[in-house]
Design an enzyme around this catalytic site. Structure first.
Site, short mmCIF file in Angstrom:
data_model
loop_
_atom_site.label_atom_id
_atom_site.label_comp_id
_atom_site.label_asym_id
_atom_site.label_seq_id
_atom_site.Cartn_x
_atom_site.Cartn_y
_atom_site.Cartn_z
N THR A 366 0.94 -1.09 0.00
CA THR A 366 0.00 0.00 0.00
C THR A 366 0.98 1.14 0.00
O THR A 366 2.18 0.92 0.23
CB THR A 366 -0.84 -0.05 1.30
OG1 THR A 366 -1.75 -1.14 1.23
CG2 THR A 366 -1.62 1.22 1.58
N GLU A 405 -7.94 -6.64 -3.58
CA GLU A 405 -8.58 -6.06 -2.40
C GLU A 405 -9.70 -6.93 -1.83
O GLU A 405 -10.09 -6.75 -0.67
CB GLU A 405 -9.12 -4.68 -2.76
CG GLU A 405 -8.91 -3.64 -1.70
CD GLU A 405 -7.47 -3.21 -1.57
OE1 GLU A 405 -6.89 -3.42 -0.49
OE2 GLU A 405 -6.89 -2.67 -2.53
N1 GLY Z 1 -5.33 -3.22 1.70
C1 GLY Z 1 -4.89 -2.79 2.96
C2 GLY Z 1 -5.93 -1.98 3.66
O1 GLY Z 1 -6.74 -1.34 3.01
O2 GLY Z 1 -5.96 -1.97 4.86
#
Ligand code: GLY
Length: 555
Positions: A366, A405
């Site tokens: 991220t 996701e």
């Molecule tokens: N994909 C990591 C988060 O959104 O926490």
């Protein structure tokens, strides 16, 4: 105005980097020097923090493809110089054909990696819609100028950093097994630092977005390429999902902590709520009189973290689909009661707070960037594909990675996701719903003025990384760079252990904490924080995390 560029050459011992870039007017701190430069240049050309954020988001999609993206999503928190607050949710959504048991076999067992690798792992991307909406509301420079740096990088080539070269090499086998049409740059045998990468297909996709805005991605050629990719790889995103995707302006969550005001992202992120809960839970303890390395400090934070992550597993999800009790979760009385059984003498086991077993895998994929412009507007943006290179699928002919996701949903009640996080009904899969996030883009005010812009990648570890960096500055008087460079620790309720970076907790302190009932596990990086601290009368100081190629750039 001279444009200064400050590059950390690599990660030395954590805590080595003690002074960040100090500038007078404007700054971007992001995960890549070329993306930071793209954002700083926008502001040099008269653009504001949101113009710069859009340029950084698109540039990262090229130079930092493991997490920067147009095939993923994110959150943007904005504080304008007049004090007005905004937060934009451009999180991915479950496709309309998604359903609660889509990652389980007929016996109800979770199918290995189905929510993590390949086409079925992808949620409907939100990043392009998010950038268009942010631009409509706040953009000042021409739209095409904001995307052009990304197009140039993709078309004319850019040099790989050592870290990015290793990531491409390390993931090669999975790229080949997961893709239906593997792009050349993912096939090349060995990449090395300084090698130039060209991404012609991605450049063409970016040009369609430059020329047609939202419909350059969600309709026409790009949409057709996404749907063809889905058909080749048995994915379920269809044209309707793309057409119907929309990002949303939402109320930021805010709360006071001592002399500060915390501003962050509400559901579908758990980040803002969790950060505020943590701060409120420790508010009645004098952390500034504790030693940073002491067992009392580590123990207090860990015990608060267990309770907050237990709440997260049950109460947090997309508030459009589940009644998240935000007010109660942030209520002072509730949070102080949650700490009523806290004792400085012993650990409370996670099992006695609630049940469940998890395994944690590490990933920091991220990415976060923090921006302050010459007028004092601030943008705090965290964006993600989820895992490193997301689903590891590149859309054939369009050149960008799709997210994975869907794994951020609770794919089966109590079953841990890739970050070891467990969940239940609040975060179950439903068509059109957004998966719960831990992303914590935050802006902090002090005395009604902008004080700090901060955030991190790191999955479940995002929240605790931001929490500790904030305390490093406010309670322990570190400067911004010292704060982000300092080693960190993390507890997330399940599994019941303290993950700790080398050098954070002295052996003798660890021994005392083990005697109190804590369990330790040494780990690699926890988070990768990019932050800006305002220095009254002087400007601002960047904190670019030495755990990555993170770079502060400004003037
Ligand atoms: N994909 C990591 C988060 O959104 O926490």
């Amino acid at each position: 105005m001279a444009l200064l560029l400050f590059i950390f050459p690599g990660c030395g011992k954590l805590g080595d980097q003690t002074t960040g870039l100090i500038t007078g007017e404007a700054m971007v701190v992001s995960a890549h020097p070329l993306a930071s430069a793209a954002g700083a240049n926008m502001m040099k050309n008269g653009g504001n923090a949101v113009d710069a954020a859009i340029a950084v988001q698109f540039a990262l999609a090229v130079v930092y493809p493991s997490a920067g993206n147009i095939g993923g999503g994110g959150f943007m928190v904005i504080r304008q110089s007049d004090g007005s607050l905004h937060s934009l949710d451009y999180r991915e959504k479950a496709p309309m054909q998604a359903h609660r048991k889509m990652y389980q076999n007929k016996n109800g067992d979770v199918i290995n990696d189905l929510s993590i690798l390949g086409h079925l792992a992808a949620g409907v991307p939100g990043s392009v819609d998010g950038m268009v909406r942010a631009y409509e509301q706040f953009g000042t420079l021409p739209w095409r100028d904001l995307i052009q740096p990304a197009i140039d990088l993709a078309e004319k080539g850019f040099p790989l950093t050592e870290r990015e070269a290793s990531k491409l090499n390390d993931n090669r086998a999975e790229f080949i097994s997961t893709n239906t049409v593997t792009p050349r740059f993912l096939l090349d045998e060995r990449w090395a630092a300084g090698d130039l990468v060209y991404m012609k297909n991605l450049a063409n996709t970016l040009k369609r977005i430059r020329d047609h805005g939202r419909s350059g991605f969600y309709e026409g050629e790009t949409a057709d390429l996404i749907i063809s990719e889905m058909k080749r790889g048995n994915g379920i995103i269809n044209h309707d999902d793309l057409r119907r995707y929309e990002s949303k302006w939402r109320e930021p969550v805010t709360a006071n902590y001592r002399k500060l005001r915390i501003i962050s992202m509400g559901p579908p992120s758990s980040g803002g709520i969790a950060l505020i809960q943590l701060l409120k839970m420790i508010e009645n303890y004098e952390v500034d009189t504790m030693d940073w390395k002491s067992e009392n400090y580590v123990h207090l934070l860990v015990e608060a973290e267990k309770r907050v992550y237990a709440d997260r597993a049950v109460w947090l999800g997309d508030a459009d689909y589940f009644p998240v009790p935000v007010e109660q979760l942030l209520d002072d009385g509730y949070l102080h009661r949650r700490m009523a059984d806290f004792s400085f003498n012993h650990a409370i086991s996670s099992d006695s707070i609630s049940e469940g077993n998890t395994q944690l895998e590490e990933s920091v994929e991220t990415t976060h960037f923090s921006i302050v412009d010459p007028w004092g507007n601030a943008a705090s943006v965290t964006t993600t594909l989820n895992g490193s290179f997301g689903a590891k699928v590149v859309v054939g002919g369009a050149g960008f990675f799709l997210n994975n996701e869907m794994d951020d949903f609770s794919i089966k009640s109590g079953f841990p996701n890739m970050f070891g996080l467990v969940g239940s009904d609040a975060n179950a899969i439903e068509p059109g719903k957004r998966m719960l996030s831990s992303m914590t883009p935050a802006i902090i005010e002090k005395n009604d003025s902008l004080y700090m812009v901060i955030g991190s990648p790191g999955g479940s570890r995002i929240i605790t990384s931001v929490f500790q960096c904030l305390l490093n500055v406010t309670a322990f008087k570190m400067n911004m760079q010292e704060s982000v460079s300092a080693p960190r620790f993390h507890h997330q309720w399940k599994p019941d252990r303290i993950y700790v970076e080398p050098g954070r907790i002295p052996e003798i302190t660890k021994q005392h904490l083990v005697e109190m009932g804590h369990i330790f596990e040494e780990t690699g990086s926890i988070g990768s924080v990019n932050a800006i601290l305002m220095i009254p009368g002087k400007g601002m100081e960047g904190g670019a995390d030495p755990r990555g190629d993170n770079t502060a750039s400004g003037f």
